[in-house]
Design a protein around this motif. Structure first.
Motif, PDB file in Angstrom:
ATOM      1  N   ALA A 224       0.952  -1.349   0.458  1.00 23.64           N
ATOM      2  CA  ALA A 224       0.145  -0.146  -0.443  1.00 23.64           C
ATOM      3  C   ALA A 224       0.745   1.188   0.231  1.00 23.64           C
ATOM      4  CB  ALA A 224      -1.062   0.427   1.098  1.00 23.64           C
ATOM      5  N   LEU A 225       1.837   1.394   1.097  1.00 23.71           N
ATOM      6  CA  LEU A 225       3.032   2.530   1.244  1.00 23.71           C
ATOM      7  C   LEU A 225       3.452   2.864  -0.006  1.00 23.71           C
ATOM      8  CD1 LEU A 225       4.055   1.794   4.189  1.00 23.71           C
ATOM      9  CD2 LEU A 225       2.792   3.738   3.770  1.00 23.71           C
ATOM     10  N   ARG A 230       4.060   5.728  -5.521  1.00 24.31           N
ATOM     11  CA  ARG A 230       3.347   5.803  -7.079  1.00 24.31           C
ATOM     12  C   ARG A 230       2.612   7.307  -7.844  1.00 24.31           C
ATOM     13  NH1 ARG A 230       3.739  -0.233  -7.776  1.00 24.31           N
ATOM     14  NH2 ARG A 230       5.890  -0.777  -7.479  1.00 24.31           N
ATOM     15  N   ILE A 231       1.202   7.412  -6.912  1.00 25.99           N
ATOM     16  CA  ILE A 231       0.774   8.193  -7.026  1.00 25.99           C
ATOM     17  C   ILE A 231       1.191   9.511  -6.707  1.00 25.99           C
ATOM     18  CG2 ILE A 231      -1.808   8.074  -6.494  1.00 25.99           C
ATOM     19  CD1 ILE A 231      -2.296   5.348  -6.088  1.00 25.99           C
ATOM     20  N   PRO A 233       4.181  11.600  -4.197  1.00 31.43           N
ATOM     21  CA  PRO A 233       5.134  10.444  -3.366  1.00 31.43           C
ATOM     22  C   PRO A 233       5.616  11.637  -2.614  1.00 31.43           C
ATOM     23  CG  PRO A 233       5.599  10.705  -5.850  1.00 31.43           C
ATOM     24  CD  PRO A 233       4.164  10.980  -5.957  1.00 31.43           C
ATOM     25  N   ALA A 234       4.794  13.075  -2.783  1.00 32.49           N
ATOM     26  CA  ALA A 234       4.450  14.051  -1.145  1.00 32.49           C
ATOM     27  C   ALA A 234       3.949  13.275  -0.366  1.00 32.49           C
ATOM     28  CB  ALA A 234       4.327  15.162  -1.657  1.00 32.49           C
ATOM     29  N   GLU A 235       2.304  12.624  -0.164  1.00 33.23           N
ATOM     30  CA  GLU A 235       2.414  11.864   0.446  1.00 33.23           C
ATOM     31  C   GLU A 235       3.278  10.944   1.314  1.00 33.23           C
ATOM     32  OE1 GLU A 235      -1.419  12.743   1.327  1.00 33.23           O
ATOM     33  OE2 GLU A 235      -0.991  14.582  -0.343  1.00 33.23           O
ATOM     34  N   THR A 236       3.975  10.116   1.082  1.00 32.34           N
ATOM     35  CA  THR A 236       4.048   9.354   1.579  1.00 32.34           C
ATOM     36  C   THR A 236       6.256   9.897   2.578  1.00 32.34           C
ATOM     37  OG1 THR A 236       5.787   8.600  -0.562  1.00 32.34           O
ATOM     38  CG2 THR A 236       3.762   7.415   0.146  1.00 32.34           C
ATOM     39  N   ARG A 237       6.253  10.422   1.004  1.00 34.20           N
ATOM     40  CA  ARG A 237       7.500  10.987   2.104  1.00 34.20           C
ATOM     41  C   ARG A 237       7.605  11.982   2.928  1.00 34.20           C
ATOM     42  NH1 ARG A 237      11.094  10.122  -3.862  1.00 34.20           N
ATOM     43  NH2 ARG A 237       9.832   8.018  -5.127  1.00 34.20           N
ATOM     44  N   THR A 238       6.550  13.109   3.036  1.00 35.69           N
ATOM     45  CA  THR A 238       6.707  14.247   3.585  1.00 35.69           C
ATOM     46  C   THR A 238       5.963  13.783   5.307  1.00 35.69           C
ATOM     47  OG1 THR A 238       4.861  14.672   2.897  1.00 35.69           O
ATOM     48  CG2 THR A 238       7.369  15.779   2.081  1.00 35.69           C
ATOM     49  N   ARG A 239       5.013  12.707   5.030  1.00 32.87           N
ATOM     50  CA  ARG A 239       4.017  12.581   5.849  1.00 32.87           C
ATOM     51  C   ARG A 239       4.482  11.542   6.771  1.00 32.87           C
ATOM     52  NH1 ARG A 239      -2.082  10.459   4.598  1.00 32.87           N
ATOM     53  NH2 ARG A 239      -2.789  10.173   6.279  1.00 32.87           N
ATOM     54  N   PRO A 240       4.468  12.816   8.668  1.00 29.07           N
ATOM     55  CA  PRO A 240       4.736  11.422   9.531  1.00 29.07           C
ATOM     56  C   PRO A 240       4.403  10.090   9.735  1.00 29.07           C
ATOM     57  CG  PRO A 240       4.481  13.756  10.703  1.00 29.07           C
ATOM     58  CD  PRO A 240       4.001  14.104   8.307  1.00 29.07           C
TER      59      PRO A 240
END
Length: 271
Positions: A224-225, A230-231, A233-240
């Protein structure tokens, strides 16, 4: 720097209350700020921004409804679920009182989004009855106003699929992780899933990792991560929240190569 900016903008709001374009802009800016701050884990600043959005929206039910979405999200992040539910439902009530002659085409979607936020807030309080009733009301609106998705400017969307995603998250927040995953898989298996904004899809995938992990399925959480990255990147790379979930996946044991690459990219693993 952000508190100073918020203070200056509040002054503008108070000195130009009759300027509707300015009020629309202020609400949009504050909502965007609140949304970003919630994702970054800065709940107190998010609440401040959302509160300023509410001030800028005074006197206009539609603007107030938009601002209330961000306010509910900020209050939930502060673990004030009851207040979050009250904020969302108060905005729904105000929209219900709006005369039909000034009711705009996107307001059923706005009402539905507020009902979803109220349902999610109710679930965090363990109120399964309210969560179920509010989700059903949102589902009725989505069905009654067609099977298209209404896209808001902040990356959210409303429609039947968005309601099902919310149903999965309410189940997860109520502790029924098995049901949450079943609903999640059904909702993300069709073409309608891809019509939602990228940020909405990625955020949901990050959120649902909690259900995968609690069911003892770190591989599904890792997938899922990676898909979320892929969809959007800012969501996974900045969200704690994404970092926390990825750390839990790494600690669970051997990980897939793509999960390890993501962890290395974020800085959780040395390459």
């Amino acid at each position: 720097m952000l508190p100073d900016l918020l203070g200056d903008s509040r002054h503008v709001c108070h000195t130009r209350p009759a300027d509707e374009p300015a009020a629309d802009l202020l609400v949009r800016v504050y909502r965007l700020a609140a949304q970003v701050l919630v994702k970054l884990g800065e709940a107190n600043l998010a609440w401040l921004a959302a509160d300023r959005a509410m001030n800028a929206a005074t006197g206009d039910p539609r603007r107030a409804g938009l601002a209330a979405i961000s306010l509910a999200q900020a209050l939930w992040a502060l673990r004030r679920g009851r207040l979050a539910m009250t904020a969302a439902l108060t905005a729904v009530h105000q929209l219900d009182l709006t005369p039909a002659r000034v009711f705009l085409p996107d307001e059923p979607a706005l009402t539905g989004t507020l009902l979803i936020e109220a349902a999610l807030a109710a679930a965090t309080c363990g109120d399964d009855t309210a969560a179920g009733e509010l989700t059903e009301r949102a589902a009725h609106l989505a069905t009654a106003h067609g099977h298209h998705h209404h896209h808001d400017n902040d990356g959210t969307g409303f429609g039947p699929t968005a309601v099902e995603l919310a149903r999965a998250l309410t189940a997860m927040r109520l502790g029924d992780h098995h049901r949450a995953v079943i609903i999640h898989r059904q909702a993300t298996g069709g073409d309608a899933w891809h019509q939602l904004p990228a940020e909405h899809r990625a955020a949901h995938l990050i959120d649902i990792t909690r259900a995968h992990l609690d069911l003892g399925d770190p591989r599904a959480a890792g997938r899922a991560l990676v898909t979320a990255d892929r969809i959007a990147p800012a969501e996974t790379r900045t969200r704690p929240a994404a970092h926390t979930a990825l750390t839990a996946v790494l600690r669970a044991g051997p990980t897939a190569a793509d999960v390890a690459r993501l962890a290395a990219t974020i800085g959780l693993l040395r390459q």
